[in-house]
Each structure stands twice: as structure tokens, then as C-alpha cells.
Design a protein around this motif. Structure first.
Motif, PDB file in Angstrom:
ATOM      1  N   SER A 378       0.805  -1.221   0.000  1.00 22.27           N
ATOM      2  CA  SER A 378       0.000   0.000   0.000  1.00 22.27           C
ATOM      3  C   SER A 378       0.838   1.272   0.000  1.00 22.27           C
ATOM      4  CB  SER A 378      -0.923  -0.001   1.222  1.00 22.27           C
ATOM      5  OG  SER A 378      -1.633   1.202   1.314  1.00 22.27           O
ATOM      6  N   GLY A 381      -3.732   2.826  -0.227  1.00 16.26           N
ATOM      7  CA  GLY A 381      -4.783   2.052   0.425  1.00 16.26           C
ATOM      8  C   GLY A 381      -5.952   1.846  -0.513  1.00 16.26           C
ATOM      9  N   GLN A 382      -6.635   0.702  -0.378  1.00 13.63           N
ATOM     10  CA  GLN A 382      -7.667   0.334  -1.344  1.00 13.63           C
ATOM     11  C   GLN A 382      -8.816   1.341  -1.394  1.00 13.63           C
ATOM     12  OE1 GLN A 382      -7.245  -2.337  -3.493  1.00 13.63           O
ATOM     13  NE2 GLN A 382      -8.879  -1.210  -4.521  1.00 13.63           N
ATOM     14  N   GLU A 436       0.033  -1.139  -6.987  1.00 10.68           N
ATOM     15  CA  GLU A 436      -1.126  -0.309  -6.674  1.00 10.68           C
ATOM     16  C   GLU A 436      -1.240   0.845  -7.670  1.00 10.68           C
ATOM     17  OE1 GLU A 436      -2.775   0.470  -2.380  1.00 10.68           O
ATOM     18  OE2 GLU A 436      -1.435   2.134  -2.919  1.00 10.68           O
TER      19      GLU A 436
END
Length: 559
Positions: A378, A381-382, A436
Motif C-alpha cells: 500500500s 490504500g484500497q 497499486e
């Protein structure tokens, strides 16, 4: 020198500097009424020792900020004005006085007003003051700001100086500046060289707003009275007690923000130019990530979560952030003692030409490793990834600016092995945090998003990077530009190595002449400037702290 005398000198020098640098727009309250005996009452009127600021200004709203010298209620008066500052009459007339919250010791006497239902594309004269508990008015400081153009319209025209027209004008053209890194590496406020001159250079461009890309303070960098430069010159800092050591207590973190606001250049700019603030690592500790136990002998508090909670509170007290979900509140740890972040990533809508997507690349960050994990780690972050893809994809603005507090392709080491930013020094397929970012870039391509530009600071030099799948190990994305600008008032470093995963080409880079180059001559500190043209062009220039342009690039929007 005794401790008592040293403190007296420090406090006296700060007071003298603050009084000498008080803006011309500060107005004293009326003197106290005399008593029946004819002897005036003595009243310690409330002052605004850190000036005023506005932030997160959109077409119809603005956050108004200040700090009082003691407890009191914030008052703000907004009045529509033209280019020359004259009150606008007729259909364009607007005047409103807003009573805000009480400033108390719990917030270090800072207060904010979220002013809504404002007319778009309008220049406002702004007066801010505080009333004490008896209703007596204190010092008033004046400033100005302009709301963004309405998202549904676009009319061209500039004021001839590269900025936007004011006071309900027909123009929807706008400009802005960005940079990062204030009072770092021990280079503080040196009034012998004019203080933080980079803020004056930015202010002189007459921008519509300013993106501070992080490292708004250096909580982990003590500031000494003098620093000997490599050529033997003596750099003389203004100092306060709170900057004499690393910040660990809430009072010390707050003191860092108070220190920066002692600079007359910064106060003058913030009174006239709305801020979009980000945070990065030095608001807490160098290269920090949640859950870290720092190995730093200067600290008695080693748990970075504790430091981050205190640093976050002080930062949010002192930054004019609009999003209510970004407001710090007590209880920032869960039942397991884990740091619980409030959301500060946000979208600032600036009319039909521009949306700003302000990232938080610190709060949700995974531990610093070599970055070569086969799975995604991360940096955003999602939840933030999903938000970014969704909001950028549905944006109708011509330009989508992603304000990032860390660069994408620059190698930023954290020790001999670990990595601080996105890259991992491996030119191959994405790994770790790169996965990501790869997902974000792929989604932009899949959703046919055009005209995305990334802006950042962090690395203490300026650069222009063009990313293209033709040069990349990872190819599922559309080409884009990243512009880097900083520091504004800190030591210069770089340029750094690049990671080839996303195919960056270093079109331009400029750093200081030596490692940790001081801000003395202004030639090694940098900011970026963007002018949006009548034809929707996006002109990004990199400038030094004296205002000289060192690089410029005109981007034409894709249809």
C-alpha cells in the motif's frame, strides 16, 4: 548564558520580529472607553499572531482560518470587490458577516469557518477578527481570495499579468502554484536574506491558489540560531523554544506551525492566496509509516503512531481544510492501539478547466521495504485507490491534476536497502507499491480518462518527467506528465536516480550546486506555476525562489 536569559531573548526576538513584520492590512481595534473617572480601561485585546488564511476554495465555498492570542469567537466579513479592491455594486454586490466557532485552548486558539453559498468567479475582500468573552473586538487582518469559476461555464480572458480577473469578471482562466518543504534541514527564517523569499516569489505571480505538496513543517529538524555554510558564511535563524528540539509533545508540534507563520512572506501570501494543503513525512518524522517504532536517539517517544496523532492534530488545527471528515477528533486510536486516520484525501473542483485530486500517500502507507514484493503493498490504500479511480474517471474538467506528496518514478531511498516512495529501483514489471499505482494507471486508460497531470515535491529539486508505455516494462497505461518542484525553504538535494518501470523520461532536472544547499541565493529552491490558457492549454513552468523560470512546457488537451 542562563536558561532564563536565553528564553527571554528568544521570546523577545520573536515578538519584535512579529511586530516589525505585521502586515499593513492589520487594523487595531478602537481604544477602550474611558471610565467615569476619565482613566481608560486596560484591555488585552485579542490579536492574530499567525495571520489569516483561506483554503480549499471552490466555486461556492471557502474555508477561513486564523489563530487568536487567547479565547474568543471568530468573525469574518466577506465583500465582493473588483480588480482594484473597490466594492462591487448592483447585481454583483455581495457582503456577509459570519460568526464562527470559539477559539479555545483545546485547539491552540485556532478556528475555522466553512463559508458556503458564495457566488462563483468572484473576488472577495476578507476581514477576520476575534471577539473576547465580553464581546470586545480585537485586531482585524484583511486579505482576499477568488472563488473558482462555475463548472457549467467557461469564458476566456486574463488580467494581462498571467493571473485571473477579479470581482465577478467574465474570465474563467486561472493560475496556481505548488511546492513543498518549508523550514527543513535547519534552514529556518533568516531575516538577513529577507526571510522565506520563495513565498514572496510565488505571491508575486498572483496565483488563484497554492498547493502545498507536503512537509509543511519539519517536526524532526531542530533549528539552531546559526548555521555555518560550506563557504563560511553564517546563516542566522530566527528561533523559538519549540524548534530547538525534535517535536514530541502536542505543544512542540503546534510550535512548529507557529514558527513558520512568523515569516512575513508566508503570512502575506496566505492572506491573499488560498491553500490546498497536504501532509507528508516531516509533519511527524522522516520517512515514517503507521506502526513504526523509530530508531532515533533524539526521541523519548519512539512509537510513531503516538507522534503521528499529535502531529496530525497540530497540522489539521493549522491548515484550512474543508472536508468535515478530515477534522481531527479525540480518540484517534482503536481498541488495539492502532492509529486511526481521518480522511484528508479530497477533490477540489476549480471550474470547467480543472479538478484537483489531493492525495494522502502517508496515512495508509505500508512499511518501507525493498519494494519487491510479488503482491501489491500500500501507498494509497484500497479505499483511496477506489476513490481516485472513480472520481477522476467521472470528472468533466479538461485537466485532472493529481497532487501527490510523493513522486512516482524517482528512487527515494530509506537507508541502503529500503524504499520510501513508490519505486523500488527495479526497472522490470511492477512489484510492491508499484502494483497499486499500476492498477490506477490501467483504470484511467480503461475508462478513457484524458489530460491527467501529476504534481509533486518531496525530493528537494525540480524536474519534468514524461511517462510513456513505449519506454516502460509495464505498458497498460496512457502517457502522462509528472512535474516536481521544491523545496521552497529548505536544503536542496538530488537529482535522484529513476526507476524505469513506468517508462519515465527526464526531460529536465535542476538541483542545488551542493548537497543541502542553503536557501541563501534562492537559485536552488523551486516552485511550480501553472497557467491555464484561454484555449485550455496547460502551461507548467518550474521557477526558482527568486521567481526566475528555469523550464516551461505547454500541454495541449487531448479530446
Amino acid at each position: 548564558m542562563t536558561e532564563l536569559s536565553r528564553r527571554t531573548i528568544v521570546k523577545g526576538s520573536v515578538l519584535a520580529a512579529a511586530l516589525a513584520a505585521a502586515p499593513a492590512t492589520a487594523r487595531a481595534a478602537a481604544p477602550a472607553s474611558p471610565t467615569p473617572s476619565g482613566i481608560p480601561l486596560v484591555r488585552n485585546r485579542l490579536t492574530l499572531p499567525s495571520g489569516i488564511a483561506t483554503g480549499d476554495v471552490t466555486a461556492d465555498s471557502a474555508v477561513l482560518w486564523s489563530r487568536a492570542s487567547g479565547p474568543g469567537r471568530m468573525l469574518a466579513t466577506l465583500r465582493a470587490v473588483d480588480d482594484g479592491g473597490a466594492t462591487v455594486g448592483g447585481r454583483g454586490a455581495f457582503e456577509r458577516t459570519v460568526r464562527g466557532p470559539r477559539a479555545t485552548q483545546a485547539s491552540d486558539f485556532t478556528a475555522k469557518i466553512h463559508a458556503g453559498r458564495l457566488p462563483a468567479n468572484t473576488r472577495f475582500a476578507l476581514d477576520i477578527s476575534f471577539e473576547d468573552e465580553d464581546g470586545a473586538a480585537g485586531e482585524t487582518i484583511s486579505g482576499t481570495f477568488r472563488t473558482a469559476p462555475d463548472a457549467g461555464t467557461f469564458k476566456s480572458g486574463t488580467n494581462g499579468n498571467g493571473g485571473s480577473q477579479a470581482g465577478g469578471s467574465a474570465s474563467s482562466v486561472q493560475s496556481f502554484v505548488w511546492t513543498g518543504d518549508t523550514a527543513g534541514q535547519g534552514w529556518g527564517i533568516n531575516e538577513e536574506v529577507g526571510g522565506m523569499r520563495g513565498y514572496r516569489a510565488m505571491h508575486n505571480t498572483r496565483p488563484d491558489f497554492f498547493i502545498h505538496s507536503g512537509d509543511t513543517i519539519y517536526a524532526d529538524g531542530p533549528i539552531a540560531e546559526t548555521v555555518v555554510e560550506p563557504d563560511g558564511q553564517i546563516w542566522r535563524n530566527l528561533v523559538t523554544e519549540e524548534v530547538s528540539k525534535v517535536a514530541e509533545t502536542l505543544t512542540e508540534f503546534r510550535g512548529r506551525h507557529r514558527y513558520n507563520s512568523l515569516d512575513a512572506n508566508m503570512r502575506a501570501m496566505f492572506a491573499d492566496v488560498p491553500v490546498i494543503a497536504q501532509w507528508d513525512d516531516h509533519e511527524t518524522h522522516n520517512n515514517w509509516y503507521p506502526g513504526q517504532i523509530i530508531d532515533d536517539a533524539r526521541y523519548t517517544v519512539r512509537d510513531v503512531n503516538t507522534l503521528a496523532a499529535r502531529g496530525r492534530q497540530a497540522w489539521q488545527e493549522n491548515m484550512p481544510i474543508a472536508d468535515s471528515s478530515a477534522l481531527w477528533r479525540p480518540g484517534s486510536f482503536d481498541d488495539d492501539g492502532q492509529y486511526q486516520p481521518a480522511r484528508i484525501y479530497r477533490k477540489i473542483t476549480r471550474g470547467p478547466q480543472l479538478d484537483i485530486f489531493c492525495l494522502d500517500m502517508r496515512t495508509f502507507k505500508s512499511p518501507n521495504t525493498d519494494g519487491k514484493e510479488a503482491y501489491a503493498t500500500s501507498i494509497l490504500g484500497q479505499e483511496q485507490v477506489d476513490w481516485l479511480i472513480r472520481e477522476v474517471s467521472k470528472s468533466k474538467a479538461t485537466w485532472k491534476v493529481i497532487a501527490a506528496d510523493l513522486p512516482l518514478g524517482i528512487v527515494v531511498p530509506d537507508g541502503p536497502v529500503n524504499e520510501e516512495s513508490v519505486s523500488n529501483r527495479d526497472p522490470g514489471a511492477p512489484l510492491g507499491r508499484e502494483l497499486e499505482i499500476a492498477g490506477v494507471l490501467s483504470a484511467f486508460k480503461r475508462n478513457r480518462v484524458k489530460n491527467v497531470v501529476w504534481l509533486t515535491a518531496d525530493v528537494h529539486y525540480c524536474a519534468a518527467h514524461h511517462y510513456s508505455p513505449e519506454r516502460a516494462a509495464f505498458t497498460d497505461f496512457d502517457p502522462f506528465w509528472e512535474f516536481v518542484a521544491g523545496p521552497i525553504a529548505a536544503g536542496s538535494f538530488g537529482p535522484n536516480a529513476m526507476d524505469a518501470t513506468f517508462g519515465p523520461e527526464v526531460v529536465f532536472a535542476k538541483a542545488g550546486r551542493t548537497v543541502n544547499q542553503s536557501p541563501r541565493d534562492g537559485e536552488s529552491q523551486f516552485f511550480g506555476h501553472v497557467q491555464l490558457g484561454e484555449d485550455n492549454t496547460f502551461t507548467a513552468s518550474l521557477r526558482d525562489a527568486n521567481g526566475a523560470t528555469v523550464f516551461s512546457k505547454v500541454l495541449t488537451p487531448e479530446r
